[in-house]
Write a protein that holds these residues in place. Structure first.
Motif, mmCIF file in Angstrom:
data_model
loop_
_atom_site.group_PDB
_atom_site.id
_atom_site.type_symbol
_atom_site.label_atom_id
_atom_site.label_comp_id
_atom_site.label_asym_id
_atom_site.label_seq_id
_atom_site.Cartn_x
_atom_site.Cartn_y
_atom_site.Cartn_z
ATOM 1 N N ALA A 8 23.793 6.833 -36.194
ATOM 2 C CA ALA A 8 23.599 5.679 -37.084
ATOM 3 C C ALA A 8 23.557 6.101 -38.546
ATOM 4 O O ALA A 8 24.001 5.353 -39.425
ATOM 5 C CB ALA A 8 22.321 4.940 -36.715
ATOM 6 N N VAL A 9 23.043 7.297 -38.835
ATOM 7 C CA VAL A 9 23.024 7.793 -40.220
ATOM 8 C C VAL A 9 24.455 7.979 -40.706
ATOM 9 O O VAL A 9 24.831 7.499 -41.791
ATOM 10 C CB VAL A 9 22.231 9.115 -40.345
ATOM 11 N N ASN A 10 25.276 8.673 -39.920
ATOM 12 C CA ASN A 10 26.679 8.880 -40.297
ATOM 13 C C ASN A 10 27.431 7.554 -40.430
ATOM 14 O O ASN A 10 28.169 7.340 -41.386
ATOM 15 C CB ASN A 10 27.398 9.754 -39.260
ATOM 16 N N ASP A 11 27.231 6.680 -39.451
ATOM 17 C CA ASP A 11 27.967 5.416 -39.440
ATOM 18 C C ASP A 11 27.555 4.483 -40.569
ATOM 19 O O ASP A 11 28.381 3.752 -41.105
ATOM 20 C CB ASP A 11 27.781 4.696 -38.097
ATOM 21 N N THR A 12 26.283 4.485 -40.947
ATOM 22 C CA THR A 12 25.773 3.570 -41.960
ATOM 23 C C THR A 12 25.877 4.130 -43.372
ATOM 24 O O THR A 12 26.248 3.413 -44.304
ATOM 25 C CB THR A 12 24.291 3.212 -41.672
ATOM 26 N N GLY A 37 27.369 7.373 -44.188
ATOM 27 C CA GLY A 37 28.477 8.302 -44.401
ATOM 28 C C GLY A 37 28.124 9.735 -44.023
ATOM 29 O O GLY A 37 26.955 10.099 -43.891
ATOM 30 N N HIS A 38 29.166 10.535 -43.872
ATOM 31 C CA HIS A 38 28.997 11.924 -43.444
ATOM 32 C C HIS A 38 28.264 12.798 -44.459
ATOM 33 O O HIS A 38 27.507 13.694 -44.047
ATOM 34 C CB HIS A 38 30.348 12.529 -43.058
ATOM 35 N N PRO A 39 28.427 12.586 -45.767
ATOM 36 C CA PRO A 39 27.624 13.395 -46.694
ATOM 37 C C PRO A 39 26.115 13.200 -46.487
ATOM 38 O O PRO A 39 25.349 14.167 -46.526
ATOM 39 C CB PRO A 39 28.057 12.904 -48.082
ATOM 40 N N ALA A 40 25.680 11.966 -46.232
ATOM 41 C CA ALA A 40 24.258 11.724 -45.948
ATOM 42 C C ALA A 40 23.877 12.385 -44.625
ATOM 43 O O ALA A 40 22.795 12.985 -44.502
ATOM 44 C CB ALA A 40 23.967 10.227 -45.890
ATOM 45 N N ALA A 66 18.533 19.458 -43.744
ATOM 46 C CA ALA A 66 17.072 19.343 -43.777
ATOM 47 C C ALA A 66 16.473 19.652 -42.409
ATOM 48 O O ALA A 66 15.455 20.352 -42.312
ATOM 49 C CB ALA A 66 16.660 17.941 -44.237
ATOM 50 N N ALA A 67 17.104 19.151 -41.356
ATOM 51 C CA ALA A 67 16.605 19.416 -39.998
ATOM 52 C C ALA A 67 16.667 20.909 -39.706
ATOM 53 O O ALA A 67 15.701 21.488 -39.186
ATOM 54 C CB ALA A 67 17.413 18.626 -38.971
ATOM 55 N N GLY A 68 17.781 21.541 -40.036
ATOM 56 C CA GLY A 68 17.912 22.980 -39.810
ATOM 57 C C GLY A 68 16.873 23.775 -40.584
ATOM 58 O O GLY A 68 16.277 24.729 -40.056
ATOM 59 N N ALA A 69 16.630 23.386 -41.836
ATOM 60 C CA ALA A 69 15.638 24.082 -42.657
ATOM 61 C C ALA A 69 14.230 23.920 -42.072
ATOM 62 O O ALA A 69 13.452 24.886 -42.039
ATOM 63 C CB ALA A 69 15.681 23.554 -44.093
ATOM 64 N N ARG A 70 13.913 22.732 -41.598
ATOM 65 C CA ARG A 70 12.588 22.516 -40.997
ATOM 66 C C ARG A 70 12.424 23.321 -39.720
ATOM 67 O O ARG A 70 11.363 23.878 -39.445
ATOM 68 C CB ARG A 70 12.371 21.041 -40.705
ATOM 69 N N MET A 71 13.484 23.374 -38.916
ATOM 70 C CA MET A 71 13.417 24.145 -37.680
ATOM 71 C C MET A 71 13.245 25.628 -37.981
ATOM 72 O O MET A 71 12.448 26.314 -37.339
ATOM 73 C CB MET A 71 14.667 23.905 -36.834
ATOM 74 N N LEU A 72 13.993 26.111 -38.959
ATOM 75 C CA LEU A 72 13.906 27.516 -39.336
ATOM 76 C C LEU A 72 12.505 27.851 -39.844
ATOM 77 O O LEU A 72 11.940 28.889 -39.495
ATOM 78 C CB LEU A 72 14.958 27.837 -40.395
ATOM 79 N N VAL A 111 13.402 12.414 -43.963
ATOM 80 C CA VAL A 111 14.352 13.136 -44.812
ATOM 81 C C VAL A 111 14.999 12.108 -45.723
ATOM 82 O O VAL A 111 15.454 11.060 -45.251
ATOM 83 C CB VAL A 111 15.440 13.833 -43.966
ATOM 84 N N VAL A 112 15.031 12.387 -47.013
ATOM 85 C CA VAL A 112 15.689 11.481 -47.946
ATOM 86 C C VAL A 112 17.137 11.947 -48.123
ATOM 87 O O VAL A 112 17.392 13.085 -48.527
ATOM 88 C CB VAL A 112 14.960 11.428 -49.304
ATOM 89 N N ALA A 113 18.067 11.071 -47.776
ATOM 90 C CA ALA A 113 19.503 11.349 -47.916
ATOM 91 C C ALA A 113 20.173 10.064 -48.365
ATOM 92 O O ALA A 113 19.854 8.986 -47.857
ATOM 93 C CB ALA A 113 20.084 11.830 -46.592
ATOM 94 N N ALA A 114 21.055 10.166 -49.330
ATOM 95 C CA ALA A 114 21.744 9.004 -49.901
ATOM 96 C C ALA A 114 20.727 8.002 -50.447
ATOM 97 O O ALA A 114 20.930 6.792 -50.378
ATOM 98 C CB ALA A 114 22.677 8.353 -48.885
#
Length: 139
Positions: A11-15, A17-20, A27-33, A78-81
């Motif tokens: 839904a994030v990609n679809d609503t 866009g892919h940059p968001a 952000a998810a990868g950084a939090r997991m790391l 996570v704040v994106a777009a």
């Protein structure tokens, strides 16, 4: 080995866009790391799926650490777009028993099976391989 899947990521990609979507993935990868420990191995499998190999002294410790990563992902949006996106994640977990040497592909398949079966029952938690079985109709 645990596989994490971001619930509702499409839904994030679809609503927005892919940059968001890419911002959310970073952000998810950084939090997991940040939640992983020395000796753990983290990687992105593709799309919105990540794999984590955890080395610990007991199955309970592994599960608690995987649950800790899940908590770290959902702790804050996570704040994106310019929009805050809440992260909910489901994980599938498979264990390697001491004295056995299963192949990485078998471990991925077992963790993925736990993830898929678990997501059908309840998202937002850790599901252990063998914890959820398929109905007889689907075997």
């Amino acid at each position: 080995m645990a596989i994490f899947d971001l619930d509702g990521f499409k839904a994030v990609n679809d609503t927005y866009g892919h940059p968001a979507g890419d911002e959310v993935l970073h952000a998810a990868g950084a939090r997991m790391l940040a939640a992983a420990r020395i000796g753990d191995t983290l990687g992105r499998l593709g799309g919105d799926e990540f794999a984590l190999i955890v080395q610990a002294g007991s199955a309970e410790e592994v599960r608690l650490r995987v649950e800790g990563v899940l908590d770290a992902l959902g702790r804050r949006p996570v704040v994106a777009a310019g929009v805050a996106h809440a992260l909910s994640t489901t994980a599938g977990l498979a264990f390697v028993l001491a004295g056995t040497a299963p192949t990485p592909s078998l471990m991925l398949a077992r963790a993925d099976s736990a993830l898929i079966r678990g997501k059908r029952r309840e998202k937002g938690r850790v599901w252990v391989d063998g914890e959820v079985t398929m109905p007889t109709l689907f075997r």
